[in-house]
Design a protein around this motif. Structure first.
Motif, PDB file in Angstrom:
ATOM      1  N   ALA A 292     -47.432  41.198 106.110  1.00 60.27           N
ATOM      2  CA  ALA A 292     -47.187  42.637 106.240  1.00 60.27           C
ATOM      3  C   ALA A 292     -46.676  43.005 107.634  1.00 60.27           C
ATOM      4  N   VAL A 293     -47.339  42.476 108.665  1.00 57.54           N
ATOM      5  CA  VAL A 293     -46.967  42.830 110.042  1.00 57.54           C
ATOM      6  C   VAL A 293     -46.784  41.596 110.920  1.00 57.54           C
ATOM      7  N   GLY A 294     -46.991  40.401 110.349  1.00 52.95           N
ATOM      8  CA  GLY A 294     -46.904  39.179 111.148  1.00 52.95           C
ATOM      9  C   GLY A 294     -45.482  38.836 111.572  1.00 52.95           C
ATOM     10  N   HIS A 295     -45.401  37.928 112.525  1.00 54.16           N
ATOM     11  CA  HIS A 295     -44.087  37.497 113.036  1.00 54.16           C
ATOM     12  C   HIS A 295     -43.440  36.441 112.147  1.00 54.16           C
ATOM     13  N   TYR A 296     -44.204  35.838 111.242  1.00 54.24           N
ATOM     14  CA  TYR A 296     -43.695  34.711 110.457  1.00 54.24           C
ATOM     15  C   TYR A 296     -44.016  34.890 108.965  1.00 54.24           C
ATOM     16  N   PRO A 297     -43.542  35.969 108.345  1.00 52.10           N
ATOM     17  CA  PRO A 297     -43.913  36.223 106.943  1.00 52.10           C
ATOM     18  C   PRO A 297     -43.421  35.147 105.978  1.00 52.10           C
ATOM     19  N   ARG A 298     -42.158  34.738 106.118  1.00 51.98           N
ATOM     20  CA  ARG A 298     -41.631  33.723 105.213  1.00 51.98           C
ATOM     21  C   ARG A 298     -42.335  32.393 105.419  1.00 51.98           C
ATOM     22  N   GLU A 299     -42.553  32.034 106.658  1.00 53.64           N
ATOM     23  CA  GLU A 299     -43.227  30.771 106.942  1.00 53.64           C
ATOM     24  C   GLU A 299     -44.657  30.773 106.399  1.00 53.64           C
ATOM     25  N   ALA A 300     -45.325  31.931 106.449  1.00 51.68           N
ATOM     26  CA  ALA A 300     -46.695  32.019 105.930  1.00 51.68           C
ATOM     27  C   ALA A 300     -46.716  31.800 104.417  1.00 51.68           C
ATOM     28  N   VAL A 301     -45.760  32.411 103.705  1.00 54.47           N
ATOM     29  CA  VAL A 301     -45.687  32.214 102.260  1.00 54.47           C
ATOM     30  C   VAL A 301     -45.364  30.758 101.940  1.00 54.47           C
ATOM     31  N   GLU A 302     -44.402  30.184 102.663  1.00 53.13           N
ATOM     32  CA  GLU A 302     -44.046  28.779 102.430  1.00 53.13           C
ATOM     33  C   GLU A 302     -45.233  27.863 102.682  1.00 53.13           C
ATOM     34  N   MET A 303     -46.001  28.152 103.723  1.00 53.84           N
ATOM     35  CA  MET A 303     -47.167  27.330 104.037  1.00 53.84           C
ATOM     36  C   MET A 303     -48.218  27.435 102.940  1.00 53.84           C
ATOM     37  N   MET A 304     -48.482  28.673 102.490  1.00 54.33           N
ATOM     38  CA  MET A 304     -49.473  28.839 101.426  1.00 54.33           C
ATOM     39  C   MET A 304     -49.017  28.128 100.159  1.00 54.33           C
ATOM     40  N   ASP A 305     -47.746  28.253  99.818  1.00 57.76           N
ATOM     41  CA  ASP A 305     -47.197  27.596  98.636  1.00 57.76           C
ATOM     42  C   ASP A 305     -47.329  26.079  98.747  1.00 57.76           C
ATOM     43  N   SER A 306     -47.046  25.551  99.929  1.00 52.21           N
ATOM     44  CA  SER A 306     -47.114  24.095 100.098  1.00 52.21           C
ATOM     45  C   SER A 306     -48.559  23.596 100.029  1.00 52.21           C
ATOM     46  N   ILE A 307     -49.512  24.396 100.524  1.00 53.74           N
ATOM     47  CA  ILE A 307     -50.929  24.009 100.433  1.00 53.74           C
ATOM     48  C   ILE A 307     -51.362  23.992  98.973  1.00 53.74           C
ATOM     49  N   ILE A 308     -50.942  25.002  98.207  1.00 56.87           N
ATOM     50  CA  ILE A 308     -51.273  25.048  96.778  1.00 56.87           C
ATOM     51  C   ILE A 308     -50.738  23.809  96.076  1.00 56.87           C
ATOM     52  N   ARG A 309     -49.457  23.509  96.300  1.00 55.12           N
ATOM     53  CA  ARG A 309     -48.829  22.364  95.620  1.00 55.12           C
ATOM     54  C   ARG A 309     -49.498  21.050  96.014  1.00 55.12           C
ATOM     55  N   SER A 310     -49.761  20.888  97.293  1.00 59.42           N
ATOM     56  CA  SER A 310     -50.374  19.655  97.763  1.00 59.42           C
ATOM     57  C   SER A 310     -51.782  19.489  97.185  1.00 59.42           C
ATOM     58  N   THR A 311     -52.532  20.581  97.136  1.00 56.28           N
ATOM     59  CA  THR A 311     -53.887  20.526  96.597  1.00 56.28           C
ATOM     60  C   THR A 311     -53.868  20.149  95.124  1.00 56.28           C
ATOM     61  N   GLU A 312     -52.967  20.773  94.358  1.00 55.19           N
ATOM     62  CA  GLU A 312     -52.925  20.510  92.917  1.00 55.19           C
ATOM     63  C   GLU A 312     -52.409  19.103  92.600  1.00 55.19           C
ATOM     64  N   ARG A 313     -51.742  18.467  93.556  1.00 58.37           N
ATOM     65  CA  ARG A 313     -51.292  17.084  93.352  1.00 58.37           C
ATOM     66  C   ARG A 313     -52.339  16.064  93.772  1.00 58.37           C
ATOM     67  N   HIS A 314     -53.371  16.524  94.488  1.00 61.24           N
ATOM     68  CA  HIS A 314     -54.359  15.583  95.029  1.00 61.24           C
ATOM     69  C   HIS A 314     -55.154  14.927  93.901  1.00 61.24           C
ATOM     70  N   LYS A 315     -55.496  13.681  94.098  1.00 59.52           N
ATOM     71  CA  LYS A 315     -56.170  12.909  93.051  1.00 59.52           C
ATOM     72  C   LYS A 315     -57.544  13.473  92.682  1.00 59.52           C
ATOM     73  N   MET A 316     -58.165  14.256  93.585  1.00 56.86           N
ATOM     74  CA  MET A 316     -59.474  14.831  93.295  1.00 56.86           C
ATOM     75  C   MET A 316     -59.386  16.168  92.567  1.00 56.86           C
ATOM     76  N   TYR A 317     -58.207  16.783  92.564  1.00 58.45           N
ATOM     77  CA  TYR A 317     -58.085  18.152  92.064  1.00 58.45           C
ATOM     78  C   TYR A 317     -58.499  18.269  90.599  1.00 58.45           C
ATOM     79  N   ARG A 318     -57.929  17.428  89.751  1.00 63.69           N
ATOM     80  CA  ARG A 318     -58.171  17.577  88.315  1.00 63.69           C
ATOM     81  C   ARG A 318     -59.652  17.381  87.986  1.00 63.69           C
ATOM     82  N   SER A 319     -60.310  16.415  88.605  1.00 68.74           N
ATOM     83  CA  SER A 319     -61.726  16.173  88.289  1.00 68.74           C
ATOM     84  C   SER A 319     -62.595  17.342  88.741  1.00 68.74           C
ATOM     85  N   ILE A 320     -62.250  17.942  89.881  1.00 70.17           N
ATOM     86  CA  ILE A 320     -63.042  19.085  90.377  1.00 70.17           C
ATOM     87  C   ILE A 320     -62.857  20.294  89.474  1.00 70.17           C
TER      88      ILE A 320
END
Length: 450
Positions: A292-320
């Motif tokens: 909303a007011v940060g200096h890096y809005p696009r980078e923040a969205v990209e970072m959150m998206d990449s964390i989501i993708r990485s987490t869902e690919r992790h070998k522990m994700y499905r079992s949890i």
């Protein structure tokens, strides 16, 4: 910038009516709808109401320093005040507070404890001192206030937003189930109702609140002020699980990548916080000041998206995620949804295509957190937009189907057109027969793509 944020991974945009003029929000709304047409994809819009924020009034010197151990006095009336008459222009506080109750000021940076009070004044001991300045927010964690969550400003903003055509309305400072009933009476079916959980009183009636809402937001900002910090992670897990059990989308919000307001990268702890919400099974994670007011809005969205993708690919994700799966309700629609998710996984289908009028059929399948993409096909653009908030769901607005073979053909063409399937793949189709009747999910079809 809206286009960049959408391309970086945003599914739903939040309009925070605590800030900005109505026309500013109208302009953003129009820009999002134009982007929706340009991209050919449904985009959700959430109106976040300000709610009855309790604030200190105006101090004569603009600020004063409170020392631990001293006694200060708050008054209901007064234009400008000092330590002997700090203005707190909220009569509901004086009506509900009692000796021993705490007032947390400025997000908990200052804490005072009520010693005595009458209908117009309140004496309190300073427990944690510091600088007190004009209009700082006040939280009362141990006090249930006789206060509607809809202020006159909220009612005006709500009417404005509904006329614009927002998809979700988030209700701030929910304390009791009746708060949602009041809001529902105004909203009716024109938008989904999101209960923001940020008061301890709401946790005491959480099952009723969830049942009366269409979605829930774990608003950890004010909640983290009013309950001990160490209790917030456990409460978050409880809320996510309860919403999944009730087949209601749940959003985890506040300070998820807070350092990215001023920094192009998050801290390791923040990355872990986002990942934890994904492991918990949240439907959505939300950025606030970062975009909303940060200096890096696009980078923040990209970072959150990449964390989501990485987490869902992790070998522990499905079992949890599977370990947290709630028991199925003993109804035909729930059984069909569970069977479709299990079948799609067992045969390694490319996608599940579900026909849904109001979104409930898609939500039942998403509740299983299948390891197969979920395409929700609906004749309602409003439903398609609301489904942008639902876990793992790619929504598509389409015209009604009239017969079974058309339904099968449309499902396959949609899966191929949306690039979720190609020749020789298998697709699982879920629908209700007769068509266009909510609550009739009763049919599963497996078909190969030619």
């Amino acid at each position: 910038m809206l286009r960049k944020l959408f391309e970086a991974g945003v599914d739903t945009f939040r309009l925070n009516f605590s800030h900005g003029a109505k026309q500013d929000h109208a302009n953003v709304h129009a820009a999002i709808r134009a982007l929706e047409i340009e991209m050919g994809r449904p985009i959700g819009i959430l109106l976040d109401l300000q709610g009855p924020k309790i604030r200190i009034g105006t101090l004569r010197e603009g600020s004063l320093t409170l020392a631990a151990g001293e006694t200060v006095r708050f008054v209901q009336e007064g234009i400008e005040g000092d330590r002997d008459a700090i203005p707190l222009p909220h009569p509901e506080v004086f009506a509900a507070a009692a000796p021993g109750h705490d007032l947390l000021i400025d997000d908990g940076r200052l804490r005072v404890r009520v010693k005595s009070l009458d209908c117009n004044s309140l004496e309190a001991e300073v427990i944690i001192g510091g600088k007190l300045s004009n209009h700082k927010g006040v939280n009362l964690p141990g006090t249930i206030l006789d206060l509607s969550p809809l202020t006159p400003k909220d009612r005006s903003d709500l009417d404005f937003g509904l006329r614009l055509g927002v998809d979700w309305v988030a209700l701030s400072f929910v304390q009791r189930p009746g708060d949602l009933i009041e809001a529902r009476g105004l909203i009716r079916d024109r938008a989904g109702l999101v209960a923001k959980i940020e008061k301890p009183a709401a946790l005491d009636r959480i099952d009723d609140i969830i049942s009366l809402s269409d979605a829930v937001m774990v608003a950890r900002g004010d909640l983290g002020v009013e309950i001990p910090h160490q209790d917030v992670p456990g409460r978050q897990k409880e809320l996510v699980r309860a919403c999944r059990l009730a087949v209601k989308p749940v959003i985890v919000a506040t300070q998820m990548l807070d350092s990215m307001v001023v920094s192009p990268t998050p801290t390791r702890a923040e990355a872990s916080d986002v990942a934890t919400a994904i492991y918990d099974g949240a439907d959505a994670v939300m950025l606030s000041a970062e975009s909303a007011v940060g200096h890096y809005p696009r980078e923040a969205v990209e970072m959150m998206d990449s964390i989501i993708r990485s987490t869902e690919r992790h070998k522990m994700y499905r079992s949890i995620v599977d370990a947290l799966r709630p028991e199925e309700e003993q109804t035909a629609p729930h059984a069909v949804a569970a069977a479709a998710a299990g079948l799609a996984s067992a045969i390694h289908a490319s996608a599940i295509v579900v026909y849904t009028s109001g979104g409930t059929s898609a939500a039942r399948i998403a509740r299983r957190r299948p390891d197969v993409p979920l395409l929700a096909v609906t004749p309602s653009i409003e439903t398609a937009r609301r489904l942008c908030l639902l876990w793992g769901t790619h929504s598509v607005s389409s015209t009604d189907v009239n017969d079974y073979e058309e339904m099968v053909s449309r499902a396959v063409s949609t899966a191929v057109g949306e690039q979720f399937a190609e020749s020789l793949d298998t697709v699982v189709i879920v629908a209700g027969i007769p068509f266009a009747q909510p609550g009739t999910t009763n049919n599963i079809r497996v078909i190969g793509v030619t």
